[in-house]
Motif scaffolding. Structure first.
Motif, PDB file in Angstrom:
ATOM      1  N   GLY A  59       0.940  -0.833   0.267  1.00 34.21           N
ATOM      2  CA  GLY A  59       0.106  -0.375  -0.505  1.00 34.21           C
ATOM      3  C   GLY A  59       0.452   1.380   0.030  1.00 34.21           C
ATOM      4  N   ILE A  60       2.366   1.152   0.662  1.00 26.99           N
ATOM      5  CA  ILE A  60       2.407   2.661   1.024  1.00 26.99           C
ATOM      6  C   ILE A  60       3.465   2.865  -1.093  1.00 26.99           C
ATOM      7  CG2 ILE A  60       5.066   3.426   2.003  1.00 26.99           C
ATOM      8  CD1 ILE A  60       4.047   2.429   4.276  1.00 26.99           C
ATOM      9  N   PHE A  61       3.888   1.260  -1.049  1.00 23.84           N
ATOM     10  CA  PHE A  61       4.277   1.310  -2.982  1.00 23.84           C
ATOM     11  C   PHE A  61       3.423   1.942  -3.538  1.00 23.84           C
ATOM     12  CE2 PHE A  61       8.106  -0.981  -0.770  1.00 23.84           C
ATOM     13  CZ  PHE A  61       8.684  -0.359  -1.897  1.00 23.84           C
ATOM     14  N   LEU A  62       2.395   1.158  -3.326  1.00 26.03           N
ATOM     15  CA  LEU A  62       1.048   2.137  -3.664  1.00 26.03           C
ATOM     16  C   LEU A  62       0.666   3.960  -4.085  1.00 26.03           C
ATOM     17  CD1 LEU A  62      -0.647   1.701  -6.382  1.00 26.03           C
ATOM     18  CD2 LEU A  62      -2.552   0.514  -5.266  1.00 26.03           C
ATOM     19  N   TYR A  63       0.917   4.382  -2.889  1.00 23.22           N
ATOM     20  CA  TYR A  63       0.733   5.648  -2.504  1.00 23.22           C
ATOM     21  C   TYR A  63       1.477   6.744  -3.445  1.00 23.22           C
ATOM     22  CZ  TYR A  63       1.666  10.284  -0.265  1.00 23.22           C
ATOM     23  OH  TYR A  63       1.900  11.640  -0.297  1.00 23.22           O
ATOM     24  N   PHE A  64       3.624   5.845  -3.775  1.00 17.99           N
ATOM     25  CA  PHE A  64       3.791   6.856  -4.513  1.00 17.99           C
ATOM     26  C   PHE A  64       3.547   6.414  -6.230  1.00 17.99           C
ATOM     27  CE2 PHE A  64       6.598   5.961  -0.291  1.00 17.99           C
ATOM     28  CZ  PHE A  64       6.525   7.307  -0.086  1.00 17.99           C
ATOM     29  N   ALA A  65       3.151   5.324  -6.654  1.00 18.92           N
ATOM     30  CA  ALA A  65       2.770   4.211  -7.673  1.00 18.92           C
ATOM     31  C   ALA A  65       1.327   5.290  -8.605  1.00 18.92           C
ATOM     32  CB  ALA A  65       2.952   3.226  -8.075  1.00 18.92           C
ATOM     33  N   ALA A  66       0.275   5.980  -7.307  1.00 16.64           N
ATOM     34  CA  ALA A  66      -0.933   6.137  -7.546  1.00 16.64           C
ATOM     35  C   ALA A  66      -1.075   7.434  -6.779  1.00 16.64           C
ATOM     36  CB  ALA A  66      -1.702   5.133  -7.482  1.00 16.64           C
ATOM     37  N   SER A  67      -1.409   6.923  -5.872  1.00 16.44           N
ATOM     38  CA  SER A  67      -2.225   8.147  -5.078  1.00 16.44           C
ATOM     39  C   SER A  67      -2.791   7.842  -3.522  1.00 16.44           C
ATOM     40  CB  SER A  67      -3.331   8.715  -5.558  1.00 16.44           C
ATOM     41  OG  SER A  67      -4.464   8.410  -5.616  1.00 16.44           O
ATOM     42  N   TRP A  68      -2.999   8.652  -2.598  1.00 19.74           N
ATOM     43  CA  TRP A  68      -3.366   7.993  -0.993  1.00 19.74           C
ATOM     44  C   TRP A  68      -4.372   7.151  -1.419  1.00 19.74           C
ATOM     45  CZ3 TRP A  68      -7.927   9.996   0.868  1.00 19.74           C
ATOM     46  CH2 TRP A  68      -8.180  11.008   0.611  1.00 19.74           C
ATOM     47  N   LEU A 117      -5.465   3.896   0.642  1.00 17.07           N
ATOM     48  CA  LEU A 117      -6.140   3.411   1.441  1.00 17.07           C
ATOM     49  C   LEU A 117      -7.241   2.091   0.834  1.00 17.07           C
ATOM     50  CD1 LEU A 117      -7.098   7.040   2.540  1.00 17.07           C
ATOM     51  CD2 LEU A 117      -5.911   4.644   3.873  1.00 17.07           C
ATOM     52  N   MET A 118      -7.492   2.176  -0.233  1.00 15.22           N
ATOM     53  CA  MET A 118      -8.166   0.774  -1.104  1.00 15.22           C
ATOM     54  C   MET A 118      -7.247  -0.494  -0.853  1.00 15.22           C
ATOM     55  SD  MET A 118      -9.655   0.537  -4.997  1.00 15.22           S
ATOM     56  CE  MET A 118      -9.965   2.725  -4.576  1.00 15.22           C
ATOM     57  N   LEU A 119      -5.639  -0.742  -1.061  1.00 14.77           N
ATOM     58  CA  LEU A 119      -5.111  -1.589  -1.222  1.00 14.77           C
ATOM     59  C   LEU A 119      -5.325  -2.157   0.596  1.00 14.77           C
ATOM     60  CD1 LEU A 119      -3.821  -4.207  -2.064  1.00 14.77           C
ATOM     61  CD2 LEU A 119      -1.634  -2.326  -1.911  1.00 14.77           C
ATOM     62  N   TRP A 120      -5.108  -0.955   1.260  1.00 18.03           N
ATOM     63  CA  TRP A 120      -5.015  -1.926   2.774  1.00 18.03           C
ATOM     64  C   TRP A 120      -7.223  -1.851   3.450  1.00 18.03           C
ATOM     65  CZ3 TRP A 120      -2.116   3.062   5.361  1.00 18.03           C
ATOM     66  CH2 TRP A 120      -0.901   3.377   4.667  1.00 18.03           C
ATOM     67  N   GLY A 121      -7.818  -1.317   2.899  1.00 15.52           N
ATOM     68  CA  GLY A 121      -8.773  -2.059   3.116  1.00 15.52           C
ATOM     69  C   GLY A 121      -9.267  -3.336   2.674  1.00 15.52           C
ATOM     70  N   VAL A 122      -8.931  -3.978   1.083  1.00 17.52           N
ATOM     71  CA  VAL A 122      -9.758  -4.889   0.419  1.00 17.52           C
ATOM     72  C   VAL A 122      -8.436  -5.752   1.040  1.00 17.52           C
ATOM     73  CG1 VAL A 122      -9.423  -5.613  -1.845  1.00 17.52           C
ATOM     74  CG2 VAL A 122     -10.219  -3.408  -1.500  1.00 17.52           C
ATOM     75  N   GLY A 123      -7.361  -5.433   0.863  1.00 20.35           N
ATOM     76  CA  GLY A 123      -6.245  -6.626   1.000  1.00 20.35           C
ATOM     77  C   GLY A 123      -6.491  -6.872   2.961  1.00 20.35           C
TER      78      GLY A 123
END
Length: 408
Positions: A368-377, A381-387
Motif C-alpha cells: 500500500g505504501i508503494f502504491l501511494y508513490f505509484a498512484a495516490s493515497w 487506502l483502497m488496497l489496505w482495506g481490500v487487502g
C-alpha cells in the motif's frame, strides 16, 4: 552386458515420472488460474508499453543480456545418483553414449527455454528494429542454437575441473562474450565486432578442451551438481506439496530471528508460534519466496499503468504468499519429537493461521505504501482495506479448511 543407452532411457523414464508427479501437484487449479491471469495481463500491458517505448530505450542491451545469460547458464543433466560412484565407475569407458544422450537432452530442454525467451523478446525487437528484414530474426535464432551448443560443450568440459574458481572464471568469460556477440549482431555496423567475439569464443573453447576437456570424469562433481539441481526442484515443489526427498537446510539469520520472536510470550501455548517464526526466517525456502513475491509485486505496481490492474496484481501476490506459506504446516512433520510437545492440534493450527495473517497483512501494508508513490493515497487506502479484508477471509476460510483436511 552393460548397455549405456538402455541405462539412460531407464534413468530418463524415472526422472520424468518423478518430476511429472510433482508438477501435476504444483500446477493445481489455483496456481493455474494465477498464472493465466499473470500471463494475460503481462502480455496486454507489454503490448501497450511497446507502443510508447522511448527512442533511447536500450533494447539491444536488454535482448543481449537476457539471451546471453540464458546461453551462459548451460548445466548438463546427467541424472547420476550417489551409488554410481561405486557401480558405474568400473564401466566409465563404456559411458560415452550415456553422456552423449545427457548432453543432447540438456540441449533440447535449454533450447526450449531460450526459444520462449526469444519469443517474448520478439515484439520488443520488431518495435525497436522495425526497419530490418524479418530474416534477421532467423539469423539471430541460428546464432542462439550454435552458441548454446558451444556453451554446453564448455560447461561439460569444465565439469572435469575441480577448481571452483576456474569454473566461475570460465562462466564469467563466456557470459561477457555471449552478451557482446549478441549486442554487436544487433547493431547495423557491428558484424566485424561480432565476428571478433565469435572467434574469441572459439579460441576459448579450444583452450578449455586442451586444458581440461581431456581429463577423466569427475564423478563426485557430476553427482553433486545433479543432486543440487534435484534439491532445488524439491524445494520448489515443497511449497505446494509434501516432498519426502527434500533435505532441509537452516541458516542462522540471528537478527531476523530476534526481530520476529522478541514479541512472542514465553509460555506453552505459543510454542508453535515461536517455531513457525524461526522456521520462516531460517529455512532456505520461505523467506526467499516471500521476498521474491514482494519484489515482483512492487515491479508490477510501478510498471502497470492501469490502477485497477495495480490493485489486482497486489492482491494476487498477497494471495500467493499466503497460499504457498501454508506448507509451513508440514515442514517439521518428519521430526517425531515435535509430536511430544504438550500442545494441542488446535493451538498448532491457531499459531499458523495467525502467522499467515500477520505475513499477509504486512505485505498489504508495505505494498500500500508503494502504491501511494505509484498512484495516490486513495489507492493506498483502497488496497489496505481490500487487502486486509481478503487476508482475513482467506485465512479464516480457505486456510482453516485446508488444515482441517490435513488433520484427518
Amino acid at each position: 552386458m552393460f548397455n549405456a543407452s538402455q541405462l539412460w532411457r531407464k534413468r530418463l523414464g524415472q526422472h520424468a515420472k518423478e518430476t511429472g508427479r510433482y508438477l501435476r501437484l504444483m500446477f493445481n487449479d489455483h496456481l493455474a488460474f494465477a498464472l493465466l491471469f499473470f500471463v494475460a495481463a503481462f502480455a496486454y500491458f507489454y503490448q501497450q508499453w511497446l507502443q510508447t517505448i522511448p527512442d533511447n530505450f536500450p533494447a539491444d542491451w536488454i535482448i543481449a543480456i537476457v539471451l546471453g545469460a540464458l546461453l551462459t547458464r548451460s548445466p548438463i543433466r546427467t541424472l547420476l545418483k550417489e551409488a554410481d560412484t561405486v557401480f558405474l565407475l568400473p564401466a566409465e569407458y563404456k559411458m560415452d553414449k550415456y553422456f552423449q544422450r545427457s548432453f543432447w537432452y540438456s540441449f533440447m530442454i535449454q533450447l526450449y527455454i531460450v526459444t520462449l525467451a526469444l519469443a517474448a523478446l520478439t515484439p520488443l525487437y520488431f518495435a525497436v528494429f522495425s526497419e530490418r528484414p524479418s530474416i534477421w530474426l532467423l539469423y539471430l535464432g541460428i546464432i542462439l542454437v550454435i552458441f548454446k551448443i558451444w556453451n554446453l560443450l564448455s560447461s561439460w568440459w569444465m565439469l572435469k575441473e575441480r577448481d571452483a574458481n576456474s569454473r566461475f572464471m570460465d562462466m564469467t568469460i563466456r557470459l561477457i562474450l555471449n552478451i557482446l556477440t549478441l549486442f554487436f549482431f544487433l547493431q547495423e555496423d557491428g558484424y566485424i565486432y561480432a565476428s571478433i567475439t565469435t572467434v574469441m569464443f572459439v579460441l576459448l573453447l579450444l583452450y578449455t578442451y586442451n586444458t581440461v576437456g581431456k581429463k577423466g570424469i569427475a564423478w563426485d562433481l557430476l553427482i553433486e551438481k545433479e543432486d543440487a539441481r534435484m534439491q532445488a526442484f524439491y524445494r520448489l515443489a515443497n511449497m505446494f506439496t509434501d516432498v519426502p526427498h527434500l533435505r532441509k537446510k537452516a541458516k542462522k539469520r540471528h537478527l531476523l530471528v530476534h526481530l520476529l520472536t522478541r514479541g512472542v510470550p514465553f509460555n506453552q501455548k505459543n510454542t508453535y508460534t515461536y517455531l513457525y517464526r524461526i522456521t520462516f526466517v531460517r529455512s532456505s525456502d520461505y523467506l526467499g519466496m516471500y521476498v521474491r513475491l514482494f519484489l515482483l509485486a512492487i515491479f508490477f505496481i510501478f510498471w502497470i499503468p492501469n490502477i485497477w490492474f495495480k490493485l489486482a496484481f497486489a492482491l494476487l501476490f498477497i494471495y500467493l504468499s499466503g497460499f504457498q506459506l501454508m506448507t509451513l504446516w508440514n515442514h517439521h512433520r518428519t521430526i517425531a519429537w515435535i509430536d511430544l510437545y504438550p500442545v494441542s492440534i488446535a493451538e498448532k493450527k491457531r499459531s499458523l493461521v495467525d502467522f499467515l495473517l500477520l505475513l499477509m497483512l504486512v505485505k498489504t501494508l508495505v505494498l500500500g505504501i508503494f502504491l501511494y508513490f505509484a498512484a495516490s493515497w486513495q489507492e493506498m487506502l483502497m488496497l489496505w482495506g481490500v487487502g486486509g479484508l481478503f487476508s482475513f477471509v482467506f485465512v479464516e476460510t480457505y486456510v482453516k479448511k485446508r488444515l482441517d483436511k490435513r488433520l484427518i
